[in-house]
Design an enzyme around this catalytic site. Sequence first.
Site, mmCIF file in Angstrom:
data_model
loop_
_atom_site.group_PDB
_atom_site.id
_atom_site.type_symbol
_atom_site.label_atom_id
_atom_site.label_comp_id
_atom_site.label_asym_id
_atom_site.label_seq_id
_atom_site.Cartn_x
_atom_site.Cartn_y
_atom_site.Cartn_z
ATOM 1 N N ASP A 61 0.851 -1.193 0.000
ATOM 2 C CA ASP A 61 0.000 0.000 0.000
ATOM 3 C C ASP A 61 0.883 1.238 0.000
ATOM 4 O O ASP A 61 1.968 1.215 -0.574
ATOM 5 C CB ASP A 61 -0.932 -0.034 1.225
ATOM 6 C CG ASP A 61 -2.274 0.637 0.976
ATOM 7 O OD1 ASP A 61 -2.278 1.850 0.729
ATOM 8 O OD2 ASP A 61 -3.316 -0.047 1.023
ATOM 9 N N HIS A 99 -4.093 6.088 3.466
ATOM 10 C CA HIS A 99 -4.690 4.840 3.008
ATOM 11 C C HIS A 99 -4.053 3.615 3.655
ATOM 12 O O HIS A 99 -4.750 2.744 4.198
ATOM 13 C CB HIS A 99 -4.565 4.738 1.483
ATOM 14 C CG HIS A 99 -5.395 3.664 0.875
ATOM 15 N ND1 HIS A 99 -4.944 2.370 0.704
ATOM 16 C CD2 HIS A 99 -6.662 3.680 0.394
ATOM 17 C CE1 HIS A 99 -5.894 1.645 0.144
ATOM 18 N NE2 HIS A 99 -6.948 2.415 -0.061
ATOM 19 N N SER A 269 -11.297 -1.490 -0.775
ATOM 20 C CA SER A 269 -10.061 -1.471 0.008
ATOM 21 C C SER A 269 -10.339 -1.946 1.422
ATOM 22 O O SER A 269 -9.641 -2.808 1.971
ATOM 23 C CB SER A 269 -9.479 -0.057 0.061
ATOM 24 O OG SER A 269 -8.781 0.274 -1.107
#
Length: 414
Positions: A61, A99, A269
């Site tokens: 990520d 994120h 996600s």
Amino acid sequence: MRVRLVAAALAALVVTGVAATPAIAAPGLPGHPEWWFDAWNVQGLWDGGARGQGIVIAEIDTGINADLPELSGNIGSGADFGASDGDGRTDRDIDESGHGTAMASIMVSHASGPYSILGIAPEARVLPVAVPLVGTTYAVSSRFGDYLEKAIRWSADHDAKIISMSLGSDRDPNITKKSCTSTEQAAIDYAIGKGAIVVAASGNGGDKGSPVTEPGVCLGVISVGAIDQAGAVAPWSSRHPYLTVTAPGVNIPTVGRIAGQLYYGDGTSQATALTSGGLAVLWSKYPQLTSRQVVARLLATLDGAHSTRDPSVGYGTINIGNAVNASVPADAPNPVYDAVDPFLAKEKIAASTPTIKPAADKSELPGGFAVRAAPNTFTSGDGLVGIVVAAIGVLAFAVLAVLARRRRARQTRA
């Protein structure tokens, strides 16, 4: 991933008029509970000894802010494929929601207080593997190449039992007709061959035609879509004939990369991170099982199970409570691994075949390959190597290497 800021701190909740509310059974934020804690009886799973202990999850990520108290003790030293001196313990996301940090909090956060966000596997260990993605702080540089395959292989080589990828790249059918590039598939095959489970987001393009997304389309990958608390598939969750499962992915509370910031958001996600964390809980309960058996147990205990893949929900919706507690036969079917088995077998045979090299005094054989760099994107390539052996009187060998077309595929957070 679509996110909304909830508060910069608990005090901000009160200042903005969100007063303290009576405690709810599930942890989370006011109006955004982690409802799967109740649906799956997560506390009961923890009390029964399944807390993710002994399981390493590699999270490919944007990196993770390992200094946050909610994640302390759970984040190992990983890798940063966009910075030579990085170890993945810095979140490179430009957005303050972070994120990579947010996905890690879904898996392993251990916050306390009236507005706690708890990860489903609080004793699992996460290896942050940062890669150059759109919206990260990496400077534009020609040295950025296609690091996804490298990240997958690195994860497998560093004892990751689960490789979680809350990201995806929409395939451009005008560039390539292949579902998954040979380099990505080879990396995934390598990881599966080393005993890892590979999980990836299906994409958030359900309301935009559901474009084919890599690496979720690759064989052997658990591709994850998103549902809400009522069990309905989110309209933006991509529909695919290769979709494997669905998981909670609507109004999911997360920790931001800046201390004290809490968010809630939607996306495959989040569903992917929750599936990866759930698999860690499951595997920690049955550490003697192989990756194949763990995936088979997950698939045998789905809610709303389908015998064949449904484009909206895959084989069904994960239920980690069922996966841990149900009686599942040792030979339960595993269509995910069945699909990739023939290719793994061929690779195993190829790997065992002796390599014949030309004599030292021979001129170098023609052929080779080149990797072109692309700023802030992944690029993926297909390669074709043919080996022709002929025996006419004496043995002669020639190796032909053909440059394949390169394509560029922009990688995004799902």
